[in-house]
Design a protein around this motif. Structure first.
Motif, PDB file in Angstrom:
ATOM      1  N   LEU A 128     -21.631  34.332   1.739  1.00  0.00           N
ATOM      2  CA  LEU A 128     -22.707  35.253   2.073  1.00  0.00           C
ATOM      3  C   LEU A 128     -23.339  34.827   3.396  1.00  0.00           C
ATOM      4  N   SER A 129     -23.564  35.814   4.249  1.00  0.00           N
ATOM      5  CA  SER A 129     -24.202  35.539   5.527  1.00  0.00           C
ATOM      6  C   SER A 129     -25.464  36.387   5.647  1.00  0.00           C
ATOM      7  N   SER A 130     -26.582  35.754   5.919  1.00  0.00           N
ATOM      8  CA  SER A 130     -27.828  36.491   6.135  1.00  0.00           C
ATOM      9  C   SER A 130     -28.163  36.462   7.616  1.00  0.00           C
ATOM     10  N   PHE A 131     -28.684  37.577   8.111  1.00  0.00           N
ATOM     11  CA  PHE A 131     -29.035  37.649   9.525  1.00  0.00           C
ATOM     12  C   PHE A 131     -30.124  36.644   9.860  1.00  0.00           C
ATOM     13  N   GLU A 132     -30.964  36.338   8.880  1.00  0.00           N
ATOM     14  CA  GLU A 132     -32.053  35.389   9.109  1.00  0.00           C
ATOM     15  C   GLU A 132     -31.519  34.016   9.509  1.00  0.00           C
ATOM     16  N   SER A 133     -30.410  33.597   8.913  1.00  0.00           N
ATOM     17  CA  SER A 133     -29.870  32.264   9.212  1.00  0.00           C
ATOM     18  C   SER A 133     -28.718  32.311  10.223  1.00  0.00           C
ATOM     19  N   ASP A 134     -27.968  33.407  10.249  1.00  0.00           N
ATOM     20  CA  ASP A 134     -26.784  33.485  11.114  1.00  0.00           C
ATOM     21  C   ASP A 134     -26.951  34.509  12.234  1.00  0.00           C
ATOM     22  N   TRP A 135     -28.197  34.734  12.649  1.00  0.00           N
ATOM     23  CA  TRP A 135     -28.466  35.812  13.599  1.00  0.00           C
ATOM     24  C   TRP A 135     -27.706  35.669  14.914  1.00  0.00           C
ATOM     25  N   LEU A 136     -27.560  34.432  15.392  1.00  0.00           N
ATOM     26  CA  LEU A 136     -26.908  34.258  16.686  1.00  0.00           C
ATOM     27  C   LEU A 136     -25.421  34.597  16.597  1.00  0.00           C
ATOM     28  N   ALA A 137     -24.744  34.044  15.610  1.00  0.00           N
ATOM     29  CA  ALA A 137     -23.316  34.338  15.444  1.00  0.00           C
ATOM     30  C   ALA A 137     -23.098  35.812  15.131  1.00  0.00           C
ATOM     31  N   ALA A 138     -23.985  36.386  14.308  1.00  0.00           N
ATOM     32  CA  ALA A 138     -23.849  37.796  13.950  1.00  0.00           C
ATOM     33  C   ALA A 138     -24.027  38.700  15.165  1.00  0.00           C
ATOM     34  N   THR A 139     -24.936  38.330  16.058  1.00  0.00           N
ATOM     35  CA  THR A 139     -25.177  39.130  17.258  1.00  0.00           C
ATOM     36  C   THR A 139     -24.035  38.990  18.254  1.00  0.00           C
ATOM     37  N   LEU A 140     -23.459  37.798  18.327  1.00  0.00           N
ATOM     38  CA  LEU A 140     -22.395  37.547  19.297  1.00  0.00           C
ATOM     39  C   LEU A 140     -21.012  37.971  18.792  1.00  0.00           C
ATOM     40  N   MET A 141     -20.853  38.135  17.495  1.00  0.00           N
ATOM     41  CA  MET A 141     -19.536  38.435  16.939  1.00  0.00           C
ATOM     42  C   MET A 141     -18.875  39.659  17.587  1.00  0.00           C
ATOM     43  N   PRO A 142     -19.606  40.766  17.843  1.00  0.00           N
ATOM     44  CA  PRO A 142     -18.943  41.908  18.495  1.00  0.00           C
ATOM     45  C   PRO A 142     -18.437  41.580  19.906  1.00  0.00           C
ATOM     46  N   HIS A 143     -18.922  40.457  20.499  1.00  0.00           N
ATOM     47  CA  HIS A 143     -18.547  40.098  21.872  1.00  0.00           C
ATOM     48  C   HIS A 143     -17.623  38.876  21.896  1.00  0.00           C
ATOM     49  N   ARG A 144     -17.006  38.580  20.774  1.00  0.00           N
ATOM     50  CA  ARG A 144     -16.226  37.341  20.681  1.00  0.00           C
ATOM     51  C   ARG A 144     -15.073  37.311  21.686  1.00  0.00           C
ATOM     52  N   HIS A 145     -14.462  38.458  21.954  1.00  0.00           N
ATOM     53  CA  HIS A 145     -13.355  38.464  22.922  1.00  0.00           C
ATOM     54  C   HIS A 145     -13.852  38.202  24.336  1.00  0.00           C
ATOM     55  N   GLU A 146     -15.036  38.748  24.662  1.00  0.00           N
ATOM     56  CA  GLU A 146     -15.615  38.496  25.982  1.00  0.00           C
ATOM     57  C   GLU A 146     -15.987  37.025  26.143  1.00  0.00           C
ATOM     58  N   LEU A 147     -16.421  36.405  25.039  1.00  0.00           N
ATOM     59  CA  LEU A 147     -16.898  35.024  25.091  1.00  0.00           C
ATOM     60  C   LEU A 147     -15.796  33.995  24.888  1.00  0.00           C
ATOM     61  N   ALA A 148     -14.582  34.456  24.599  1.00  0.00           N
ATOM     62  CA  ALA A 148     -13.480  33.532  24.318  1.00  0.00           C
ATOM     63  C   ALA A 148     -13.278  32.484  25.419  1.00  0.00           C
ATOM     64  N   PRO A 149     -13.377  32.836  26.691  1.00  0.00           N
ATOM     65  CA  PRO A 149     -13.142  31.807  27.721  1.00  0.00           C
ATOM     66  C   PRO A 149     -14.101  30.625  27.652  1.00  0.00           C
ATOM     67  N   VAL A 150     -15.316  30.840  27.089  1.00  0.00           N
ATOM     68  CA  VAL A 150     -16.274  29.728  27.053  1.00  0.00           C
ATOM     69  C   VAL A 150     -16.471  29.157  25.651  1.00  0.00           C
ATOM     70  N   LEU A 151     -15.975  29.867  24.612  1.00  0.00           N
ATOM     71  CA  LEU A 151     -16.237  29.402  23.246  1.00  0.00           C
ATOM     72  C   LEU A 151     -14.998  29.217  22.380  1.00  0.00           C
ATOM     73  N   ALA A 152     -13.907  29.865  22.731  1.00  0.00           N
ATOM     74  CA  ALA A 152     -12.745  29.857  21.831  1.00  0.00           C
ATOM     75  C   ALA A 152     -12.114  28.474  21.737  1.00  0.00           C
ATOM     76  N   SER A 153     -11.841  28.053  20.502  1.00  0.00           N
ATOM     77  CA  SER A 153     -11.140  26.796  20.233  1.00  0.00           C
ATOM     78  C   SER A 153     -10.630  26.831  18.808  1.00  0.00           C
ATOM     79  N   ASP A 154      -9.450  26.246  18.601  1.00  0.00           N
ATOM     80  CA  ASP A 154      -8.935  26.174  17.234  1.00  0.00           C
ATOM     81  C   ASP A 154      -9.166  24.792  16.630  1.00  0.00           C
ATOM     82  N   ALA A 155     -10.002  23.992  17.294  1.00  0.00           N
ATOM     83  CA  ALA A 155     -10.230  22.625  16.810  1.00  0.00           C
ATOM     84  C   ALA A 155     -10.861  22.627  15.426  1.00  0.00           C
TER      85      ALA A 155
END
Length: 378
Positions: A285-312
């Motif tokens: 379960l994910s609540s916006f109250e606790s996961d607001w940053l990831a939830a807001t950025l999730m639609p932009h994950r492909h745009e942010l891949a160059p600075v955030l993507a890692s399979d570590a």
């Protein structure tokens, strides 16, 4: 009539003469045994019981089975009780109480008049049971028809309400009217919850709506691939999320912020849908109250891949676990190690190893933020 039936018929007609008094006794007994009947207006209740008992006594005196008109009257009573919010089992129980009291009166009068008459009264048992079965079955049918009609109307209103929130009509007066028709307070706070629509057929969805409305006003509807729940509740957020987990089971669940008014309800739906994208990846379960940053950025994950993507994180879950513990325990290696039952040196090694794999230093704000977001988004 033969075999002394005239005495039995006369007994029924005599009871019919005291119909008003008998009705009062039955109404009082029903309300005593079935407390929910207090919601039925007294005069209307007495009128219905008087009609039912009068028809019963007349039918027994004439050795007549229930007619189509008798069944129609019982169906109307059942439908009325459904509109008054009484469950069908209580409606049937009320019929049984009424017929039980009539039978007790007939037996008592027969024994007082002539002990042998009480024996002859047994001839009425089959007829009396036919009336019980016919009337209660007709009432149950009427109740069911009314409930189905009410549910269909509620579904139509609910879908219009949810759609209005989605298409930006939250400020319209019609949307406020729809909210009130669904027992919402348009000016109070709303909270939305979203999960996968798969598996929610008509019966299961209706059962969910019933469960939701036991603890406040709520409506659930399938829209595309998502099940959307809009609710109003007075409890703490933790209680609400626990309740959603209980009702929705082992599914990814996104819970929006509690926001005021109909515009807030629309915004909470957006929160919940965004949180659902996080829940799909984390399996919790994910609540916006606790996961607001990831939830807001999730639609932009492909745009942010160059600075955030890692399979570590996916390749080394033990390192991701160490990072999460480090962040959750005040950036203390010792406290994080205690939480994971690890020696501080072991936890320190895992943080160092993460930095070697990703190039992000989790001991800095930027490095830790990138690391946690990478785990959540990718």
């Amino acid at each position: 009539m033969n075999g002394g039936w005239e005495q039995v018929a006369a007994l029924c007609r005599a009871a019919e003469q005291d119909l008003a008094g008998l009705t009062s006794v039955i109404v009082e007994q029903i309300r005593r045994e079935l407390g929910d009947y207090a919601s039925v207006p007294g005069d209307e209740h007495r009128s219905a019981v008087e009609g039912q008992i009068g028809a019963l006594l007349a039918g027994l005196a004439a050795r007549r089975r229930p007619s189509a008109l008798d069944a129609a009257r019982a169906r109307e009573v059942g439908a009325r009780r459904a509109r008054q919010g009484l469950p069908v089992e209580l409606v049937i129980a009320a019929y049984h109480i009424g017929y039980r009291e009539v039978w007790n009166v007939l037996v008592a009068r027969a024994e007082a008049e002539d002990p042998t008459l009480a024996i002859r009264l047994l001839r009425l048992v089959n007829f009396a049971w036919t009336w019980v079965q016919s009337s209660s079955a007709a009432a149950a049918d009427g109740h069911a028809e009314s409930v189905r009609a009410s549910q269909a109307a509620t579904v139509e209103l609910g879908h219009r309400f949810i759609e209005a929130l989605y298409v930006g009509e939250a400020v319209n007066e019609e949307t406020a009217l729809l909210a009130r028709a669904l027992a919402f307070d348009p000016d109070a706070a709303f909270c939305a919850t979203c999960t996968e629509a798969a598996g929610w057929d008509g019966p299961s969805l209706e059962h969910l709506r019933e469960q939701l409305n036991r603890r406040g006003s709520a409506y659930a509807a399938v829209r595309g691939s998502v099940l959307v729940i809009v609710s109003q509740h007075d409890g703490a957020e933790s209680v609400h999320t626990a309740r959603m987990s209980e009702l929705l089971g082992e599914r990814p669940i996104g819970v929006g912020l509690r926001r005021k008014g109909l515009q807030g309800a629309a915004a909470s739906i957006v929160d919940a849908e965004r949180s659902l994208t996080v829940a799909r990846r984390t399996g919790r379960l994910s609540s916006f109250e606790s996961d607001w940053l990831a939830a807001t950025l999730m639609p932009h994950r492909h745009e942010l891949a160059p600075v955030l993507a890692s399979d570590a994180g996916s390749r080394n879950p033990h390192l991701a676990e160490a990072l999460a513990a480090y962040a959750q325990h005040g950036f203390s290696v010792t406290a994080a190690g205690d939480a994971l039952h690890l020696h501080p040196n072991t936890l320190k090694y895992r943080l160092d190893r993460w930095q070697q794999l990703t190039g992000w230093n989790p001991r800095t704000v930027d490095g830790l933020q990138r690391s946690l977001l990478s785990i959540q988004l990718y």
